[in-house]
Design a protein around this motif. Sequence first.
Motif, PDB file in Angstrom:
ATOM      1  N   VAL A 182       0.836  -1.202   0.000  1.00  0.00           N
ATOM      2  CA  VAL A 182       0.000   0.000   0.000  1.00  0.00           C
ATOM      3  C   VAL A 182       0.875   1.259   0.000  1.00  0.00           C
ATOM      4  O   VAL A 182       0.617   2.224  -0.732  1.00  0.00           O
ATOM      5  CB  VAL A 182      -0.943  -0.008   1.213  1.00  0.00           C
ATOM      6  N   LEU A 183       1.940   1.252   0.824  1.00  0.00           N
ATOM      7  CA  LEU A 183       2.829   2.414   0.854  1.00  0.00           C
ATOM      8  C   LEU A 183       3.508   2.641  -0.501  1.00  0.00           C
ATOM      9  O   LEU A 183       3.871   3.770  -0.840  1.00  0.00           O
ATOM     10  CB  LEU A 183       3.901   2.235   1.927  1.00  0.00           C
ATOM     11  N   LEU A 184       3.661   1.565  -1.264  1.00  0.00           N
ATOM     12  CA  LEU A 184       4.286   1.684  -2.572  1.00  0.00           C
ATOM     13  C   LEU A 184       3.486   2.609  -3.497  1.00  0.00           C
ATOM     14  O   LEU A 184       4.034   3.179  -4.437  1.00  0.00           O
ATOM     15  CB  LEU A 184       4.403   0.288  -3.209  1.00  0.00           C
ATOM     16  N   GLY A 185       2.215   2.742  -3.225  1.00  0.00           N
ATOM     17  CA  GLY A 185       1.412   3.667  -4.028  1.00  0.00           C
ATOM     18  C   GLY A 185       1.345   5.056  -3.442  1.00  0.00           C
ATOM     19  O   GLY A 185       1.297   6.053  -4.179  1.00  0.00           O
ATOM     20  N   VAL A 186       1.371   5.168  -2.114  1.00  0.00           N
ATOM     21  CA  VAL A 186       1.169   6.463  -1.463  1.00  0.00           C
ATOM     22  C   VAL A 186       2.437   7.312  -1.475  1.00  0.00           C
ATOM     23  O   VAL A 186       2.413   8.494  -1.828  1.00  0.00           O
ATOM     24  CB  VAL A 186       0.666   6.256  -0.024  1.00  0.00           C
ATOM     25  N   MET A 187       3.569   6.723  -1.112  1.00  0.00           N
ATOM     26  CA  MET A 187       4.801   7.500  -0.963  1.00  0.00           C
ATOM     27  C   MET A 187       5.292   8.133  -2.275  1.00  0.00           C
ATOM     28  O   MET A 187       5.646   9.317  -2.303  1.00  0.00           O
ATOM     29  CB  MET A 187       5.902   6.639  -0.345  1.00  0.00           C
ATOM     30  N   PRO A 188       5.336   7.397  -3.381  1.00  0.00           N
ATOM     31  CA  PRO A 188       5.772   8.048  -4.626  1.00  0.00           C
ATOM     32  C   PRO A 188       4.875   9.202  -5.044  1.00  0.00           C
ATOM     33  O   PRO A 188       5.353  10.181  -5.628  1.00  0.00           O
ATOM     34  CB  PRO A 188       5.733   6.904  -5.648  1.00  0.00           C
ATOM     35  N   LEU A 189       3.578   9.097  -4.758  1.00  0.00           N
ATOM     36  CA  LEU A 189       2.683  10.203  -5.102  1.00  0.00           C
ATOM     37  C   LEU A 189       3.009  11.440  -4.277  1.00  0.00           C
ATOM     38  O   LEU A 189       3.053  12.557  -4.802  1.00  0.00           O
ATOM     39  CB  LEU A 189       1.235   9.777  -4.875  1.00  0.00           C
ATOM     40  N   LEU A 190       3.230  11.260  -2.958  1.00  0.00           N
ATOM     41  CA  LEU A 190       3.589  12.403  -2.119  1.00  0.00           C
ATOM     42  C   LEU A 190       4.923  13.011  -2.559  1.00  0.00           C
ATOM     43  O   LEU A 190       5.086  14.237  -2.584  1.00  0.00           O
ATOM     44  CB  LEU A 190       3.666  11.970  -0.658  1.00  0.00           C
ATOM     45  N   ALA A 191       5.877  12.160  -2.918  1.00  0.00           N
ATOM     46  CA  ALA A 191       7.170  12.662  -3.378  1.00  0.00           C
ATOM     47  C   ALA A 191       7.028  13.436  -4.685  1.00  0.00           C
ATOM     48  O   ALA A 191       7.639  14.492  -4.876  1.00  0.00           O
ATOM     49  CB  ALA A 191       8.150  11.503  -3.556  1.00  0.00           C
ATOM     50  N   ALA A 192       6.206  12.929  -5.619  1.00  0.00           N
ATOM     51  CA  ALA A 192       6.015  13.612  -6.900  1.00  0.00           C
ATOM     52  C   ALA A 192       5.289  14.944  -6.731  1.00  0.00           C
ATOM     53  O   ALA A 192       5.513  15.883  -7.500  1.00  0.00           O
ATOM     54  CB  ALA A 192       5.238  12.710  -7.857  1.00  0.00           C
ATOM     55  N   ALA A 193       4.412  15.027  -5.722  1.00  0.00           N
ATOM     56  CA  ALA A 193       3.661  16.264  -5.495  1.00  0.00           C
ATOM     57  C   ALA A 193       4.417  17.254  -4.621  1.00  0.00           C
ATOM     58  O   ALA A 193       3.942  18.373  -4.405  1.00  0.00           O
ATOM     59  CB  ALA A 193       2.310  15.934  -4.851  1.00  0.00           C
ATOM     60  N   SER A 194       5.604  16.878  -4.110  1.00  0.00           N
ATOM     61  CA  SER A 194       6.333  17.749  -3.187  1.00  0.00           C
ATOM     62  C   SER A 194       6.681  19.124  -3.779  1.00  0.00           C
ATOM     63  O   SER A 194       6.671  20.115  -3.037  1.00  0.00           O
ATOM     64  CB  SER A 194       7.609  17.045  -2.701  1.00  0.00           C
ATOM     65  N   PRO A 195       6.995  19.270  -5.090  1.00  0.00           N
ATOM     66  CA  PRO A 195       7.287  20.626  -5.592  1.00  0.00           C
ATOM     67  C   PRO A 195       6.064  21.526  -5.638  1.00  0.00           C
ATOM     68  O   PRO A 195       6.199  22.752  -5.721  1.00  0.00           O
ATOM     69  CB  PRO A 195       7.833  20.370  -7.012  1.00  0.00           C
ATOM     70  N   LEU A 196       4.868  20.945  -5.604  1.00  0.00           N
ATOM     71  CA  LEU A 196       3.646  21.721  -5.791  1.00  0.00           C
ATOM     72  C   LEU A 196       3.000  22.142  -4.483  1.00  0.00           C
ATOM     73  O   LEU A 196       2.071  22.954  -4.485  1.00  0.00           O
ATOM     74  CB  LEU A 196       2.625  20.896  -6.600  1.00  0.00           C
ATOM     75  N   LEU A 197       3.473  21.588  -3.355  1.00  0.00           N
ATOM     76  CA  LEU A 197       2.844  21.850  -2.066  1.00  0.00           C
ATOM     77  C   LEU A 197       3.804  22.571  -1.141  1.00  0.00           C
ATOM     78  O   LEU A 197       5.016  22.418  -1.246  1.00  0.00           O
ATOM     79  CB  LEU A 197       2.396  20.531  -1.417  1.00  0.00           C
ATOM     80  N   LEU A 198       3.238  23.353  -0.216  1.00  0.00           N
ATOM     81  CA  LEU A 198       4.034  23.982   0.816  1.00  0.00           C
ATOM     82  C   LEU A 198       4.422  22.956   1.875  1.00  0.00           C
ATOM     83  O   LEU A 198       3.848  21.862   1.948  1.00  0.00           O
ATOM     84  CB  LEU A 198       3.254  25.130   1.454  1.00  0.00           C
ATOM     85  N   PHE A 199       5.398  23.328   2.707  1.00  0.00           N
ATOM     86  CA  PHE A 199       5.864  22.392   3.733  1.00  0.00           C
ATOM     87  C   PHE A 199       4.736  21.994   4.681  1.00  0.00           C
ATOM     88  O   PHE A 199       4.637  20.833   5.086  1.00  0.00           O
ATOM     89  CB  PHE A 199       7.024  23.011   4.515  1.00  0.00           C
ATOM     90  N   ARG A 200       3.891  22.947   5.046  1.00  0.00           N
ATOM     91  CA  ARG A 200       2.802  22.605   5.964  1.00  0.00           C
ATOM     92  C   ARG A 200       1.794  21.669   5.300  1.00  0.00           C
ATOM     93  O   ARG A 200       1.190  20.817   5.960  1.00  0.00           O
ATOM     94  CB  ARG A 200       2.117  23.869   6.467  1.00  0.00           C
ATOM     95  N   HIS A 201       1.595  21.837   3.996  1.00  0.00           N
ATOM     96  CA  HIS A 201       0.696  20.927   3.287  1.00  0.00           C
ATOM     97  C   HIS A 201       1.291  19.518   3.226  1.00  0.00           C
ATOM     98  O   HIS A 201       0.567  18.521   3.352  1.00  0.00           O
ATOM     99  CB  HIS A 201       0.441  21.456   1.873  1.00  0.00           C
ATOM    100  N   LEU A 202       2.605  19.451   3.019  1.00  0.00           N
ATOM    101  CA  LEU A 202       3.255  18.150   3.010  1.00  0.00           C
ATOM    102  C   LEU A 202       3.176  17.474   4.371  1.00  0.00           C
ATOM    103  O   LEU A 202       3.005  16.250   4.471  1.00  0.00           O
ATOM    104  CB  LEU A 202       4.718  18.306   2.578  1.00  0.00           C
ATOM    105  N   LEU A 203       3.294  18.268   5.447  1.00  0.00           N
ATOM    106  CA  LEU A 203       3.182  17.702   6.793  1.00  0.00           C
ATOM    107  C   LEU A 203       1.772  17.170   7.041  1.00  0.00           C
ATOM    108  O   LEU A 203       1.595  16.080   7.616  1.00  0.00           O
ATOM    109  CB  LEU A 203       3.540  18.761   7.830  1.00  0.00           C
ATOM    110  N   LEU A 204       0.762  17.933   6.586  1.00  0.00           N
ATOM    111  CA  LEU A 204      -0.616  17.450   6.726  1.00  0.00           C
ATOM    112  C   LEU A 204      -0.835  16.182   5.921  1.00  0.00           C
ATOM    113  O   LEU A 204      -1.537  15.256   6.364  1.00  0.00           O
ATOM    114  CB  LEU A 204      -1.589  18.543   6.278  1.00  0.00           C
ATOM    115  N   ALA A 205      -0.221  16.111   4.732  1.00  0.00           N
ATOM    116  CA  ALA A 205      -0.346  14.895   3.924  1.00  0.00           C
ATOM    117  C   ALA A 205       0.309  13.709   4.619  1.00  0.00           C
ATOM    118  O   ALA A 205      -0.206  12.581   4.581  1.00  0.00           O
ATOM    119  CB  ALA A 205       0.280  15.122   2.548  1.00  0.00           C
ATOM    120  N   ALA A 206       1.454  13.944   5.264  1.00  0.00           N
ATOM    121  CA  ALA A 206       2.124  12.867   6.000  1.00  0.00           C
ATOM    122  C   ALA A 206       1.259  12.387   7.166  1.00  0.00           C
ATOM    123  O   ALA A 206       1.143  11.172   7.428  1.00  0.00           O
ATOM    124  CB  ALA A 206       3.485  13.344   6.502  1.00  0.00           C
TER     125      ALA A 206
END
Length: 428
Positions: free
Chosen positions: A125-149
Amino acid sequence: MSRPRTFLESWSRRSAPERFDTYTRGSLYFLSAFEPFFALSILGAEPTFDRDLVLPWLVVVVAHTAACVALLRAGISQFLGGPPVRPWLGTAAVVLTVALVVVAVPTFPVGDGDEGAVAGRFFAVLLGVMPLLAAASPLLLFRHLLLAALGATLFTVGATVATAAAVGTDPSRTSTLAGVAVFMGLATFFMAVGIVGSYRVSIWMLGVVWEQDRTRVLHARLAVAEERLRFSRDLHDVFGRTLSVVAVKSELAAELAARGRPGAEEQMLEVRRIAQDALREVRAVVAGYRSADLGAELAGARSVLRSAGITTTVHGDETPVGQEAQEALAWAVREAVTNVVRHSTATTCVITVHRDGGSSVVEVVNDGVPATARAGRGSGLVGLAERLEGAGGALETWVDDRRFGLVARVPDPRPDRPSTQPERTASA
């Protein structure tokens, strides 16, 4: 035909920011493209999987990898000021992530008493979630990334509890279920923060490097523009006075010739001498070696104003003026005298050099300003003001009762070279 460049030759020709850009992007793309290899490692570590669903799951993994790499590439481009990410690309990555999670659940079944299979499904399951968060990292602010985590962590805890509950409801396993849920939640959070944070920091550093490179180029352009402005200001200061003198002496020679009076030849010879001096000055300005001297400019001001028929009085020739203030005040005298000759109908002009506290001051006052005039600054005075500001000084102008005054002030706490001109009053 020229031979193609090798990789090492192409690499050596790149600038430092280009090399850093290539290394950073290549590292991130490589990590994102490693997803299929991680999927194969899960299959090798967890033998309890549905063999009929492995191939569809791997196909979705490869498609998901391609979508995440494409989204990451577009996101980095947008972060660095490029075109925005196309909406369909983000939608495709999200849809493939959901599909990967959905296919992973039946691919890694969990039966009664099969606690070990929980870890296999967890990583699938993580194999699908983590790459998506990594790919979206340039588009989100740090606080948004923390909320996603945090969201991924809560999702993992809930999915782990639901999955582990399928193992059995034996009360003796309650602590085991709680431990598994806590472990999976913490693992998800730290993996999300570590992986996504490293992606975002790397992209941020890439942006800083390119911004520094743009700043360096901008500073170089500003330096060139400032140098051009300095040259134009110097040429204006040199030619303004010189051409004014040439015009006055040419008029005088023409008038003497028209009346048949002697002296026209001497005036034209003087014009030739002035033109030759101006040529030397221009060459010196272009070469960057020319410097103005206050004593010489005061003497030149007397000569110029005398030729124009203006009664001139100079006070304070012996006032001690420091070396740094000498040049700035000399340019002030030159510009002021040029304006008196070219733009006024003055009959008298008073030039005063004195000290005011920790500053050396030059004042030039003439009586040739029309009644409707107002204190202002033309291009020459603007250039002079900039020159004085560069020396830490200031320029002031005023109009009062048909008189125009120019005051140039330069900080000069310890004069180190007095003017060599004797104090006197010169009239013409």
